[in-house]
Design an enzyme around this catalytic site. Structure first.
Site, PDB file in Angstrom:
ATOM      1  N   HIS A 109      -6.698   2.288  -4.350  1.00  0.00           N
ATOM      2  CA  HIS A 109      -7.232   3.664  -4.333  1.00  0.00           C
ATOM      3  C   HIS A 109      -8.743   3.660  -4.544  1.00  0.00           C
ATOM      4  CE1 HIS A 109      -6.250   8.102  -5.446  1.00  0.00           C
ATOM      5  NE2 HIS A 109      -7.452   8.005  -4.898  1.00  0.00           N
ATOM      6  N   ARG A 153     -16.571   6.502   1.078  1.00  0.00           N
ATOM      7  CA  ARG A 153     -17.410   7.582   1.634  1.00  0.00           C
ATOM      8  C   ARG A 153     -18.022   7.259   2.991  1.00  0.00           C
ATOM      9  NH1 ARG A 153     -14.958  10.733  -1.843  1.00  0.00           N
ATOM     10  NH2 ARG A 153     -15.770  10.730  -3.960  1.00  0.00           N
ATOM     11  N   HIS A 186      -1.573  12.601  -3.270  1.00  0.00           N
ATOM     12  CA  HIS A 186      -2.430  13.204  -4.311  1.00  0.00           C
ATOM     13  C   HIS A 186      -1.639  14.423  -4.794  1.00  0.00           C
ATOM     14  CE1 HIS A 186      -6.402  14.932  -5.737  1.00  0.00           C
ATOM     15  NE2 HIS A 186      -5.707  16.031  -5.593  1.00  0.00           N
ATOM     16  N   HIS A 197      -2.797   8.465  -9.005  1.00  0.00           N
ATOM     17  CA  HIS A 197      -3.445   8.895 -10.261  1.00  0.00           C
ATOM     18  C   HIS A 197      -2.623   9.849 -11.135  1.00  0.00           C
ATOM     19  CE1 HIS A 197      -4.474  12.078  -7.479  1.00  0.00           C
ATOM     20  NE2 HIS A 197      -5.502  11.463  -6.958  1.00  0.00           N
ATOM     21  N   ASN A 224     -10.112  14.592 -10.746  1.00  0.00           N
ATOM     22  CA  ASN A 224      -8.923  15.264 -10.216  1.00  0.00           C
ATOM     23  C   ASN A 224      -7.818  14.249  -9.995  1.00  0.00           C
ATOM     24  OD1 ASN A 224      -7.043  16.771  -8.849  1.00  0.00           O
ATOM     25  ND2 ASN A 224      -8.458  17.586  -7.327  1.00  0.00           N
ATOM     26  N   ASP A 244      -9.172   4.833  -8.377  1.00  0.00           N
ATOM     27  CA  ASP A 244      -9.659   6.100  -7.811  1.00  0.00           C
ATOM     28  C   ASP A 244     -11.188   6.133  -7.869  1.00  0.00           C
ATOM     29  OD1 ASP A 244      -9.829   8.590  -6.656  1.00  0.00           O
ATOM     30  OD2 ASP A 244      -9.024   9.692  -8.365  1.00  0.00           O
ATOM     31  N   GLY A 253     -14.381  13.459  -9.691  1.00  0.00           N
ATOM     32  CA  GLY A 253     -14.272  12.014  -9.519  1.00  0.00           C
ATOM     33  C   GLY A 253     -15.339  11.211 -10.235  1.00  0.00           C
TER      34      GLY A 253
HETATM   35 ZN   LIG Z   1      -6.703  11.966  -5.290  1.00  0.00          ZN
END
Ligand SMILES: [Zn+2]
Length: 431
Positions: A70, A74, A186, A239, A285, A312, A331
């Site tokens: 995870h 970007r 998610h 997560h 999140n 994450d 994040g």
């Molecule tokens: Zn997520």
């Protein structure tokens, strides 16, 4: 070109703790890697000094390379925050040799062309990209999962958002099952989250921040388990953050359903009650749970209900994270602190067996996406991380390989780090 610099050398680690969950090995020993990149018995005599790299210092632990299922790199779209190269360097610095990138790029990773771009970019670690469940991550229509799988997608997820419509999720899962791929979710119900950013805690009340209730996750996990039961597709909850979700996963696994869940180091180490103020670097999140949630997550890992760690890793530009809790994006970064934080909390504080810790970073993440985990066994292609688990250091985010600095551990003392990785024939020291 300098001939000596390009000649591969053997690597010799005379004394280290060898921690290998592929064969339940946890013992002190030596490790030798041939110039061709294979793990081999230590030769006698050793190769001459000028063709050998010796890594000899007290307190080393050698593990197969870690795998993080995870990460957000970007790329394409938000490369001021991170890109495939900087993210991979951060991963290697953290002891990882394999990562799964999330598809909430811009544009979203829902096409074979974007998978080609990711897979063909030279990077320090192996990237096994995920692809979207739905076209454009819009949650409305299945993406072309068959074409995405053929182009190299390791799994499917709309991470950053749940696939909230039950009939869409069921269709995704049926097709993913036929492809023998896991669907990661998610698990946050947008109709319950309703713009919430933080769990009910002192800082939330002081600053009047919108509450992100635990039920947003718990009900989403309940939905995902129902779709899993309906379709038989393996589902992986990303997560996990709430005690109520841990209990649902425990029941689903007892029922024999193919449900797994990951926990991040930050959800294991931090709690909503500890948030120091209106600081966007504490906004994630799902949000940090209460201390009672944190306890349930730790217990869930110790009893085998939850079976893997994942970071994450979510870089964001500093200017956006400075906007405070209400307006900053969700994040934090995590690749370069993962070993320190997870070892401290789970092994030192919660007495998790070191082999179980290694299994949760190596064996289970690889198995989740259908990969054979790396191993320290003789004859194997060397893919290892060299860790110094007792080294103390201060996290200076600007000194990290990651392009972003959004972490609640900035300036904090940490214990444990990766010193180097060996992967694809290259020994790479953490920078
Ligand atoms: Zn997520």
């Amino acid at each position: 070109m300098n001939a000596t610099a390009s000649t591969p050398k053997a690597v010799y680690i005379p004394r280290a703790r060898l921690l290998d969950p592929s064969c339940d090995r946890n013992e002190t020993g030596a490790l030798f890697i041939t110039p061709e990149g294979k793990i081999a018995p230590v030769p006698a005599p050793l190769p001459p000094e000028d063709s050998l790299i010796v890594i000899d210092r007290p307190g080393l632990t050698v593990v197969p390379g870690l795998c993080d299922v995870h990460v957000h790199f970007r790329d394409p779209g938000m490369t001021d925050a991170e890109d495939l190269v900087s993210g991979s360097n951060a991963a290697a610095n953290g002891g990882f040799t394999r990562v799964v990138t999330m598809p909430n790029t811009s544009p979203a990773t829902d096409s074979p062309a974007l998978l080609d771009y990711i897979l063909n970019t030279p990077t320090a670690v192996s990237i096994y990209p995920s692809a979207c469940c739905t076209a454009g991550r819009a949650g409305e229509a299945c993406a072309d999962l068959e074409a995405l799988a053929a182009a190299g997608a390791s799994c499917f997820t709309d991470d950053g958002a749940m696939v909230a419509k039950p009939q869409v999720m069921a269709a995704v899962m049926r097709r993913a099952k036929a492809l023998n791929k896991v669907v990661m979710d998610h698990a946050v119900r947008p109709d319950i989250q309703c713009g919430g950013v933080i769990r009910d805690c002192p800082v939330a009340r002081t600053y009047g921040l919108p509450i992100f209730p635990a039920e947003a996750e718990i009900e989403a996990v309940r939905d995902d388990i129902a779709r899993c039961r309906e379709t038989g597709c393996a589902v992986h909850i990303q997560h996990l953050s709430c005690a109520g979700s841990v209990e649902l996963i425990r029941q689903a696994r007892a029922e024999g359903l193919p449900v797994t869940a990951e926990v991040t180091p930050h959800h294991l180490a931090l709690a909503a009650e500890d948030i120091p103020g209106d600081d966007g670097n504490w906004r994630m999140n799902p949000p940090l749970g209460l201390r009672s949630d944190r306890r349930a997550l730790r217990e869930g890992l110790l009893d085998g209900t939850l079976t893997l760690f994942a970071t994450d890793h979510a870089p964001h530009p500093k200017a956006l994270k400075e906007k405070g809790f209400k307006r900053a994006p969700f994040g934090i970064i995590g690749l370069e602190t993962a070993v320190a934080v997870s070892w401290e909390v789970m092994v030192r504080q919660c007495a998790m067996a070191p082999l179980l810790w290694a299994k949760y970073w190596i064996t289970n993440p690889n198995r989740l996406i259908g990969l054979e985990p790396p191993t320290l066994c003789e004859g194997a292609e060397a893919e290892i991380a060299i860790l110094a688990l007792d080294d103390e250091w201060t996290l200076i985010p600007e000194a990290c390989a990651c392009k972003s600095v959004n972490t609640p551990w900035a300036g904090k003392r940490l214990k444990g780090k990766a010193l180097a990785t060996y992967h694809r024939g290259t020994l790479r020291f953490a920078q």
